[in-house]
Design a protein around this motif. Sequence first.
Motif, PDB file in Angstrom:
ATOM      1  N   MET A 112       0.820  -1.209   0.000  1.00  0.00           N
ATOM      2  CA  MET A 112       0.000   0.000   0.000  1.00  0.00           C
ATOM      3  C   MET A 112       0.860   1.266   0.000  1.00  0.00           C
ATOM      4  SD  MET A 112      -3.296  -0.927   2.388  1.00  0.00           S
ATOM      5  CE  MET A 112      -2.402  -1.641   3.785  1.00  0.00           C
ATOM      6  N   ALA A 113       2.065   1.175   0.555  1.00  0.00           N
ATOM      7  CA  ALA A 113       2.940   2.348   0.605  1.00  0.00           C
ATOM      8  C   ALA A 113       3.557   2.660  -0.751  1.00  0.00           C
ATOM      9  CB  ALA A 113       4.038   2.132   1.646  1.00  0.00           C
ATOM     10  N   ILE A 114       3.938   1.621  -1.508  1.00  0.00           N
ATOM     11  CA  ILE A 114       4.632   1.861  -2.773  1.00  0.00           C
ATOM     12  C   ILE A 114       3.688   1.994  -3.957  1.00  0.00           C
ATOM     13  CG2 ILE A 114       6.623   0.571  -1.925  1.00  0.00           C
ATOM     14  CD1 ILE A 114       5.870  -1.613  -3.976  1.00  0.00           C
ATOM     15  N   THR A 115       2.427   1.567  -3.810  1.00  0.00           N
ATOM     16  CA  THR A 115       1.506   1.609  -4.951  1.00  0.00           C
ATOM     17  C   THR A 115       1.319   3.017  -5.518  1.00  0.00           C
ATOM     18  OG1 THR A 115       0.324  -0.374  -4.219  1.00  0.00           O
ATOM     19  CG2 THR A 115      -0.842   1.105  -5.713  1.00  0.00           C
ATOM     20  N   PRO A 116       1.050   4.049  -4.692  1.00  0.00           N
ATOM     21  CA  PRO A 116       0.871   5.395  -5.265  1.00  0.00           C
ATOM     22  C   PRO A 116       2.103   5.889  -6.007  1.00  0.00           C
ATOM     23  CG  PRO A 116       0.107   5.327  -3.000  1.00  0.00           C
ATOM     24  CD  PRO A 116       0.851   4.049  -3.236  1.00  0.00           C
ATOM     25  N   ILE A 117       3.281   5.698  -5.411  1.00  0.00           N
ATOM     26  CA  ILE A 117       4.494   6.216  -6.047  1.00  0.00           C
ATOM     27  C   ILE A 117       4.876   5.387  -7.266  1.00  0.00           C
ATOM     28  CG2 ILE A 117       6.239   4.895  -4.768  1.00  0.00           C
ATOM     29  CD1 ILE A 117       6.320   8.649  -5.521  1.00  0.00           C
ATOM     30  N   LEU A 118       4.529   4.107  -7.270  1.00  0.00           N
ATOM     31  CA  LEU A 118       4.794   3.259  -8.430  1.00  0.00           C
ATOM     32  C   LEU A 118       3.938   3.699  -9.612  1.00  0.00           C
ATOM     33  CD1 LEU A 118       6.365   0.795  -9.449  1.00  0.00           C
ATOM     34  CD2 LEU A 118       4.458  -0.637  -8.697  1.00  0.00           C
ATOM     35  N   LEU A 119       2.666   3.972  -9.368  1.00  0.00           N
ATOM     36  CA  LEU A 119       1.781   4.460 -10.424  1.00  0.00           C
ATOM     37  C   LEU A 119       2.246   5.821 -10.934  1.00  0.00           C
ATOM     38  CD1 LEU A 119      -1.697   3.494  -8.901  1.00  0.00           C
ATOM     39  CD2 LEU A 119      -0.472   2.337 -10.753  1.00  0.00           C
ATOM     40  N   PHE A 120       2.700   6.669 -10.008  1.00  0.00           N
ATOM     41  CA  PHE A 120       3.226   7.982 -10.380  1.00  0.00           C
ATOM     42  C   PHE A 120       4.444   7.843 -11.294  1.00  0.00           C
ATOM     43  CE2 PHE A 120       6.297  11.395  -9.451  1.00  0.00           C
ATOM     44  CZ  PHE A 120       5.548  12.506  -9.803  1.00  0.00           C
ATOM     45  N   PHE A 121       5.348   6.936 -10.933  1.00  0.00           N
ATOM     46  CA  PHE A 121       6.556   6.735 -11.720  1.00  0.00           C
ATOM     47  C   PHE A 121       6.244   6.154 -13.103  1.00  0.00           C
ATOM     48  CE2 PHE A 121       9.900   3.766 -13.096  1.00  0.00           C
ATOM     49  CZ  PHE A 121      10.918   4.672 -13.309  1.00  0.00           C
ATOM     50  N   LEU A 122       5.390   5.144 -13.152  1.00  0.00           N
ATOM     51  CA  LEU A 122       5.072   4.506 -14.429  1.00  0.00           C
ATOM     52  C   LEU A 122       4.389   5.467 -15.389  1.00  0.00           C
ATOM     53  CD1 LEU A 122       3.830   0.987 -13.237  1.00  0.00           C
ATOM     54  CD2 LEU A 122       6.013   1.549 -14.298  1.00  0.00           C
ATOM     55  N   SER A 123       3.595   6.386 -14.862  1.00  0.00           N
ATOM     56  CA  SER A 123       2.888   7.326 -15.727  1.00  0.00           C
ATOM     57  C   SER A 123       3.782   8.439 -16.260  1.00  0.00           C
ATOM     58  CB  SER A 123       1.704   7.942 -14.974  1.00  0.00           C
ATOM     59  OG  SER A 123       2.159   8.664 -13.842  1.00  0.00           O
ATOM     60  N   LEU A 124       4.911   8.692 -15.581  1.00  0.00           N
ATOM     61  CA  LEU A 124       5.770   9.818 -15.980  1.00  0.00           C
ATOM     62  C   LEU A 124       7.215   9.423 -16.278  1.00  0.00           C
ATOM     63  CD1 LEU A 124       4.609  12.499 -13.361  1.00  0.00           C
ATOM     64  CD2 LEU A 124       3.880  12.307 -15.727  1.00  0.00           C
ATOM     65  N   GLN A 125       7.514   8.122 -16.325  1.00  0.00           N
ATOM     66  CA  GLN A 125       8.907   7.703 -16.451  1.00  0.00           C
ATOM     67  C   GLN A 125       9.568   8.180 -17.740  1.00  0.00           C
ATOM     68  OE1 GLN A 125       9.557   3.523 -17.015  1.00  0.00           O
ATOM     69  NE2 GLN A 125       7.525   3.161 -17.835  1.00  0.00           N
ATOM     70  N   LYS A 126       8.792   8.315 -18.819  1.00  0.00           N
ATOM     71  CA  LYS A 126       9.387   8.717 -20.100  1.00  0.00           C
ATOM     72  C   LYS A 126       9.991  10.117 -20.033  1.00  0.00           C
ATOM     73  CE  LYS A 126       5.090  10.532 -22.088  1.00  0.00           C
ATOM     74  NZ  LYS A 126       4.160  10.467 -23.228  1.00  0.00           N
ATOM     75  N   TYR A 127       9.476  10.958 -19.110  1.00  0.00           N
ATOM     76  CA  TYR A 127       9.973  12.325 -19.007  1.00  0.00           C
ATOM     77  C   TYR A 127      11.347  12.397 -18.348  1.00  0.00           C
ATOM     78  CZ  TYR A 127       5.211  13.685 -20.204  1.00  0.00           C
ATOM     79  OH  TYR A 127       4.007  13.839 -20.845  1.00  0.00           O
ATOM     80  N   ILE A 128      11.755  11.347 -17.638  1.00  0.00           N
ATOM     81  CA  ILE A 128      13.073  11.372 -16.998  1.00  0.00           C
ATOM     82  C   ILE A 128      14.169  11.450 -18.058  1.00  0.00           C
ATOM     83  CG2 ILE A 128      14.692  10.080 -15.564  1.00  0.00           C
ATOM     84  CD1 ILE A 128      12.401   8.935 -14.038  1.00  0.00           C
ATOM     85  N   VAL A 129      14.136  10.522 -19.017  1.00  0.00           N
ATOM     86  CA  VAL A 129      15.140  10.510 -20.082  1.00  0.00           C
ATOM     87  C   VAL A 129      14.997  11.740 -20.960  1.00  0.00           C
ATOM     88  CG1 VAL A 129      16.029   9.233 -22.056  1.00  0.00           C
ATOM     89  CG2 VAL A 129      15.212   8.002 -20.040  1.00  0.00           C
ATOM     90  N   GLU A 130      13.761  12.146 -21.254  1.00  0.00           N
ATOM     91  CA  GLU A 130      13.536  13.321 -22.092  1.00  0.00           C
ATOM     92  C   GLU A 130      14.144  14.564 -21.462  1.00  0.00           C
ATOM     93  OE1 GLU A 130       9.536  14.086 -23.191  1.00  0.00           O
ATOM     94  OE2 GLU A 130       9.257  12.154 -24.182  1.00  0.00           O
ATOM     95  N   GLY A 131      13.905  14.735 -20.164  1.00  0.00           N
ATOM     96  CA  GLY A 131      14.399  15.919 -19.489  1.00  0.00           C
ATOM     97  C   GLY A 131      15.909  15.971 -19.403  1.00  0.00           C
TER      98      GLY A 131
END
Length: 279
Positions: free
Chosen positions: A252-271
């Motif tokens: 339950m602790a990692i689920t919100p941040i995991l969803l956050f990361f998966l939805s925005l991970q492409k921007y890490i390399v782009e940025g």
Amino acid sequence: MERSNKYTSKLLILEIAAILLALMFLSPFYLMLTNSVKSLKEILVDAASFPVVFKWENYIDVWKIIDLPHAFWNSLQITVLSVIFIVLFSSMAAYQIVRRPSRFNSFVFLLLISAMIIPFQSLMLQLVRVTSILELRGELYGIVACYLGFGMPLSVFLFHGFIKTVPYELEEAARVDGSNPYGVFFRIVFPLLMPIVVTVIILNTLWIWNDYLLPVLVIGGNKDLTTLPVAVTKFFGQYTKKWDLALPGLVMAITPILLFFLSLQKYIVEGVTAGSVKG
């Protein structure tokens, strides 16, 4: 010259290696999810097996024991406030360093970069003493101030490289039109920094949300500010470890941040790469 589309044995080996590597990285998630719905006895007997009986009540028990909504809210407000201040101050600092070159600014930039290589463990005792003297311990603004200090070096470094790619002519045109320095930055420069802003937000959010050591040192015994990582440690004692409750808490602790990361991970390399592409 036409490309060869033959499926070679070398390509097959690479695909198998990639699949095995992916399974290796996904195996902890399998163990965590499957064991979160087992009894403690079943976990201790065979942690790798699939659950015989699904104990969904584990999640209900954890929800009540650690007061999950309260811990979630604490983690959320600390993360959001810290990230907002990190983005704001690090972008302004990097802009000043790039656009106002001087020995002092170069020294500040070198100081920030040097701070990136200092192990956090070597600062813990000094951090506890300083936060106690400044009356920051056990306070929301105290933990946010600490995250701002530790998050600035990497964030300034990322902004510093990206701001160099922003055309200076745009700022000159804005000044000619009568904009003050703050107007130039927030109306002209900052909107152009969005790729690296998203990257800084993602990296710092992942770090702050999952951090355990800094909240323990700064928040201390203030239960009103207990974050999710700290709350989950309630199930780990000196002599007993309640894995049947700790694992649902971790899920339950990692689920919100995991969803956050998966939805925005492409921007890490782009940025990170946008500056070099523009250059």
